[in-house]
Design a protein around this motif. Structure first.
Motif, short mmCIF file in Angstrom:
data_model
loop_
_atom_site.label_atom_id
_atom_site.label_comp_id
_atom_site.label_asym_id
_atom_site.label_seq_id
_atom_site.Cartn_x
_atom_site.Cartn_y
_atom_site.Cartn_z
N LEU A 1 0.82 -1.20 0.00
CA LEU A 1 0.00 0.00 0.00
C LEU A 1 0.86 1.26 0.00
O LEU A 1 2.08 1.21 0.20
CB LEU A 1 -0.93 0.03 1.21
CG LEU A 1 -0.26 0.14 2.59
CD1 LEU A 1 -1.17 0.91 3.54
CD2 LEU A 1 0.02 -1.24 3.17
N LYS B 1 -3.36 -1.46 -2.35
CA LYS B 1 -4.28 -0.35 -2.13
C LYS B 1 -3.58 0.99 -2.26
O LYS B 1 -2.42 1.16 -1.90
CB LYS B 1 -4.91 -0.48 -0.74
CG LYS B 1 -6.00 0.55 -0.46
CD LYS B 1 -6.67 0.28 0.88
CE LYS B 1 -7.81 1.27 1.13
NZ LYS B 1 -8.48 1.01 2.43
N SER C 1 -7.32 -0.13 -4.97
CA SER C 1 -7.14 1.27 -5.33
C SER C 1 -8.34 1.75 -6.14
O SER C 1 -8.94 0.99 -6.91
CB SER C 1 -5.85 1.45 -6.14
OG SER C 1 -4.73 1.06 -5.39
#
Length: 499
Positions: free
Chosen positions: A354, A389, A413
């Motif tokens: 992330l 993400k 995302s």
């Protein structure tokens, strides 16, 4: 030195030059530690040392050789050192180490030892402190006065439980020094090195290893350096583990947590339970294969979490947390060297990848990708079960023709598409972009792909129920073709488009 036992000190005994005092065992007083010690007369010559071996030349011309009787660990207190963090102790510490024998242990007191020159270790000894995690006293520290710290030139050395730092930190004034260096060569590898519970601060490179084999780096902590661990030479079958923590100042340019330098091939490393915090590139690898990076954390990375460049094959990146502070790549596989012997690529499995911030206006969107696989040699990678993400371009991207398998990932995302690649299964969460005419989607036993016509040559790769979508739909033309038999590949149009 006077004492209530009326014992001679070691130096007083040697300086008597009196052969009548020579015995098989002599009891003396150590003038530095104040301890009562025994020296044993030797039948063969010994080097003339200062602490552990002595030569006594007598007035009658006889020579007596003595060695200190060692029953436990050797204390640094027996050396003529200051331990005040200001006066140079390097000469006396080096002298004591030179007199030690392989297998012996040197215990450091909880003091500060200034080193104006690096300590050279040429025997398989152990140097031990009270632990960098001591809650009672500050641990022992070696302080270098803008020079290298410890150089290990042989196998079997153990360093444990102390710290070493440069008087002026690299983050305050850049330097070219190394805290600890393991100095193997192509003709003389270093084996069975154990570096445990150490704290290294303030050098350009905290730890450098050359031609290191079958060794362990455990619970190592580094701060205020540019490079945490630099791996050079053909270093094979080593482990970094035990809550090792490599931390960096965010403003340190081009900082690297673990750098596998691209001089010669390396293989067989295990990186487990390790934290790399704040590095520009957390792991930077060239010419390094068969590596397990598992159960570890890359946090607040400034640029790229893991960089795999030319001649990097068969990494297993499994069950890690990889977080970027700024836009960049979580994992970047960019090997342009094709190895015909490799039967599988990297395994990128079950990682959380992330980005904390994706709004930096100074960074172009093109480098905001969770897993980015490029390079003609980055073949057969398996990207599976990851959670990705907060990236801006793709969560997962693999260049066309690399035969990357992308399956069962959670791509979270807020972008479309999330995934670009080939051999993408239907169990990924997120939208998918298929790159070229050779891409296909497997739904159970059925394969779906696309082309401007069905194949005219029979092939065993096609099975009954496989579908080819028409990339050039037109009036009176089909949406696609379905294969109705196995083996002979009988393709039938479906979905004729009405005018």
């Amino acid at each position: 030195m006077s004492n209530n036992l009326n014992l001679l000190t070691i130096s007083e005994f040697i300086d008597t030059h009196d052969s009548s005092l020579d015995k098989k065992i002599v009891i003396l007083l150590d003038e530095f530690s104040g301890e009562t010690v025994s020296f044993k007369k030797q039948d063969t010559p010994v080097p003339n040392g200062k602490y552990l071996s002595r030569i006594k030349e007598n007035h009658d011309g006889s020579i007596a050789y003595y060695k200190r009787v060692i029953t436990n660990d050797i204390s640094i207190k027996i050396a003529e050192i200051h331990g005040d963090g200001n006066s140079d102790d390097s000469t006396e510490i080096q002298q004591l180490i030179n007199e030690m024998e392989a297998g012996q242990v040197l215990n450091l007191e909880n003091n500060r030892y200034m080193l104006h020159s690096p300590i050279q270790i040429n025997k398989a000894i152990k140097i031990k402190g009270s632990s960098t995690r001591s809650s009672v006293d500050l641990p022992p520290f070696l302080i270098t006065k803008n020079n290298n710290g410890i150089v290990i030139n042989t196998s079997g050395v153990v360093l444990e439980g102390f710290g070493i730092y440069n008087a002026t930190y690299y983050t305050a004034a850049p330097n070219d020094f190394t805290g600890i260096k393991v100095n193997g060569t192509s003709s003389n590898h270093t084996y069975d090195i154990i570096l445990k519970d150490l704290l290294i601060n303030g050098y350009k490179t905290a730890l450098e290893v050359n031609y290191l084999w079958s060794s362990q780096i455990q619970t190592l902590k580094t701060h205020d350096c540019q490079v945490g661990i630099l791996v050079k030479g053909k270093s094979v079958n080593n482990e970094i583990s035990g809550n090792t923590s490599l931390a960096f100042n965010f403003n340190t340019a081009d900082s690297k947590g673990i750098w596998f330098y691209g001089d010669v091939e390396k293989e067989g490393w295990r990186i487990i339970d390790t934290l790399i915090y704040g590095a520009y590139d957390a792991i930077y690898a060239e010419k390094t294969s068969h590596v397990n990076f598992m159960n570890s954390m890359i946090d607040f990375c400034q640029h790229i979490g893991i960089v795999l460049l030319d001649d990097c094959f068969n990494w297993n990146i499994n069950s890690n947390y990889i977080a970027l502070f700024n836009p960049g790549y979580g994992i970047y596989s960019a090997n342009n060297v094709v190895n015909p012997l490799m039967v599988r690529g990297h395994k990128i499995i079950d990682n959380d990848i992330l980005m904390y911030k994706n709004d930096n206006p100074n960074v172009i969107d093109a480098i905001s990708i969770g897993v980015n696989i490029v390079g003609s040699g980055s073949l057969y990678d398996d990207v599976r079960g990851n959670s990705v993400k907060n990236f801006k371009v793709y969560d997962i991207k693999a260049n066309e023709g690399l035969k990357t398998t992308i399956s069962n990932n959670k791509c979270l995302s807020v972008i479309e598409p999330n995934i670009s690649g080939n051999f993408i299964t239907n169990d990924n969460l997120g939208t998918v972009y298929y790159q070229n005419l050779n891409d296909s989607l497997h739904l159970g036993k059925v394969k779906i792909t696309y082309a401007d016509a069905y194949p005219t040559t029979p092939s065993s790769q096609w099975k009954r129920g496989d579908i080819i979508l028409n990339v050039g739909p037109a009036v009176d033309a089909p949406i696609g073709w379905v294969n109705t038999t196995d083996g002979t590949n009988t393709w039938k149009p479906f979905g004729i488009i009405n005018p």
